[in-house]
Design an enzyme around this catalytic site. Structure first.
Site, PDB file in Angstrom:
ATOM      1  N   GLN A 155       0.840  -1.226   0.062  1.00  0.00           N
ATOM      2  CA  GLN A 155      -0.126  -0.022  -0.036  1.00  0.00           C
ATOM      3  C   GLN A 155       0.865   1.279  -0.008  1.00  0.00           C
ATOM      4  O   GLN A 155       1.892   1.566   0.806  1.00  0.00           O
ATOM      5  CB  GLN A 155      -0.930   0.128   1.274  1.00  0.00           C
ATOM      6  N   TYR A 206      -6.139  10.702   3.441  1.00  0.00           N
ATOM      7  CA  TYR A 206      -4.759  11.013   3.298  1.00  0.00           C
ATOM      8  C   TYR A 206      -4.833  11.699   1.939  1.00  0.00           C
ATOM      9  O   TYR A 206      -5.779  12.328   1.397  1.00  0.00           O
ATOM     10  CB  TYR A 206      -4.103   9.706   2.974  1.00  0.00           C
ATOM     11  N   ARG A 246      -7.598   1.938  -2.542  1.00  0.00           N
ATOM     12  CA  ARG A 246      -8.599   1.964  -1.582  1.00  0.00           C
ATOM     13  C   ARG A 246      -9.269   3.147  -1.362  1.00  0.00           C
ATOM     14  O   ARG A 246      -8.501   4.289  -1.268  1.00  0.00           O
ATOM     15  CB  ARG A 246      -7.680   1.610  -0.120  1.00  0.00           C
ATOM     16  N   GLY A 276      -8.671  -6.436   9.549  1.00  0.00           N
ATOM     17  CA  GLY A 276      -7.742  -5.691  10.127  1.00  0.00           C
ATOM     18  C   GLY A 276      -7.326  -6.186  11.522  1.00  0.00           C
ATOM     19  O   GLY A 276      -6.480  -6.994  11.735  1.00  0.00           O
ATOM     20  N   ARG A 277      -8.036  -5.830  12.639  1.00  0.00           N
ATOM     21  CA  ARG A 277      -7.497  -6.037  13.835  1.00  0.00           C
ATOM     22  C   ARG A 277      -7.421  -7.637  14.543  1.00  0.00           C
ATOM     23  O   ARG A 277      -6.736  -7.870  15.130  1.00  0.00           O
ATOM     24  CB  ARG A 277      -8.520  -5.343  14.965  1.00  0.00           C
TER      25      ARG A 277
END
Length: 364
Positions: free
Chosen positions: A99, A180, A227, A319-320
């Site tokens: 990424q 971002y 993404r 993810g987590r």
């Protein structure tokens, strides 16, 4: 068999199952922002036969940093450390894409080269905190990019993609989500420019599309993903018409023939939406994007199976759960309990909360 464990192709990526490891910032690189042996162990642990890993967000320049300790891809000296990681993932039968990251305004002079102000499409500050070497620091007022500077940043994305290819990655993902830099250009709450990178959506999407083309030039469209977080509000993000904005972006990315679109879903707490008032999710973008669609955002196995059955998504990023369960695909497949994660060890540190999570005795 659950659709979650059936094969799928994402462009040139041939996957044996649809449990994707989401990009997860962990801030454990070595000197020179180089990947190290600890990172190699972490990724090797989470590689699975036929599985796809999306690497942690990786800055394409020193200016792109908002989190000290993140590994970079802006220097040829960083390639060898990444090559050790991609080799380890491939040895376990997995695939991995990098990424590519530029945080834009989500930074602070303490993290920027020469103590300079962060950059953004427009001089509008964000709420939140970055991570300097000495600890958390609040985001500060950015400097609006000059028109002549934008091409250089696009070229840095392309150079980062080329280095990722040299490091053995199977592809790259443009981080266009979470407020971002590409997201800051895209949304009209953060882009007040009056040149050809601001104003109507055709102009605001230009930066994202040109960055994507730069990655395509290095890797080929069928090994590039993007993404997006259409309903995300992190970093003070907003848009006056997110369905139109992100619908346009999805349709244009579809025309580029990229491997996949990775969409962060609106978060739900009970029946209340914790996101934008007009949420945009994979089901809204699915008709506009013909490639593989990856959904992310707090999924458990039942939720993942449900979104695959509707056809709104083709794969699901976790993810987590992947942080605390290196063998997550096996645990999900076998219905085994998940190890809880320790949030205090997410960002920075050593092996604790990073490579010391156990594999389940019955997962194989």
């Amino acid at each position: 068999m659950s659709k979650l464990f059936t094969p799928i192709a994402a462009g040139a990526l041939s996957l044996g199952h649809r449990v994707v490891m989401a990009p997860l910032t962990r801030m454990r690189s070595g000197p020179g922002d180089r990947p190290n042996a600890l990172m190699r162990e972490y990724y090797a642990q989470r590689a699975s036969l036929g599985g796809l890993i999306i690497s942690e967000a990786t800055p394409i320049s020193r200016q792109g940093y908002g989190y000290a300790g993140a590994p970079g891809i802006y220097d040829d000296a960083q390639i060898a450390g990444w090559r050790a990681i991609t080799d380890a993932v491939h040895d376990r039968g997995g695939q991995i894409v990098m990424q590519l990251w530029h945080v834009g305004r989500q930074s602070h002079p303490d993290i920027q080269p020469n103590g300079e102000a962060p950059v953004a499409p427009s001089a509008i500050a964000a709420d939140g905190y970055g991570y300097a070497a000495h600890g958390p620091v609040p985001f500060t007022m950015p400097r609006a990019l000059e028109r002549a500077e934008i091409g250089g940043i696009i070229a840095e994305f392309g150079a980062g993609a080329a280095r990722a290819r040299a490091a053995g990655f199977d592809g790259v993902e443009i981080h266009g989500a979470n407020g971002y830099l590409p997201d800051q250009f895209l949304q009209d709450g953060t882009n007040m420019r009056t040149d050809d990178y601001g104003g109507p959506i055709e102009n605001r999407a230009r930066f994202l599309l040109e960055v994507t083309r730069a990655a395509i030039a290095a890797f080929g469209a069928d090994r590039v993903g993007v993404r997006l977080s259409p309903s995300g509000t992190y970093g003070s993000m907003s848009d006056s018409d997110p369905q139109a904005t992100f619908g346009y972006a999805a349709a244009k990315l579809d025309e580029l023939g990229i491997a996949y679109l990775h969409v962060v879903e609106p978060r739900i707490k009970g029946t209340e939406l914790i996101a934008a008032t007009k949420p945009v999710a994979v089901r809204h973008l699915r008709p506009l994007f013909r490639g593989t669609m990856i959904a992310a955002g707090g999924f458990d196995r039942a939720g993942a199976e449900a979104v695959l059955e509707t056809g709104d998504a083709d794969a699901v990023a976790f993810g987590r759960a992947f942080i605390a369960n290196p063998d997550l695909p096996d645990r999900l497949r076998l219905g085994l309990p998940l190890t809880p994660y320790d949030r205090a060890t997410f960002y920075g540190g050593d092996a604790r909360g990073y490579t010391d999570y156990p594999f389940h005795a019955h997962a194989a």
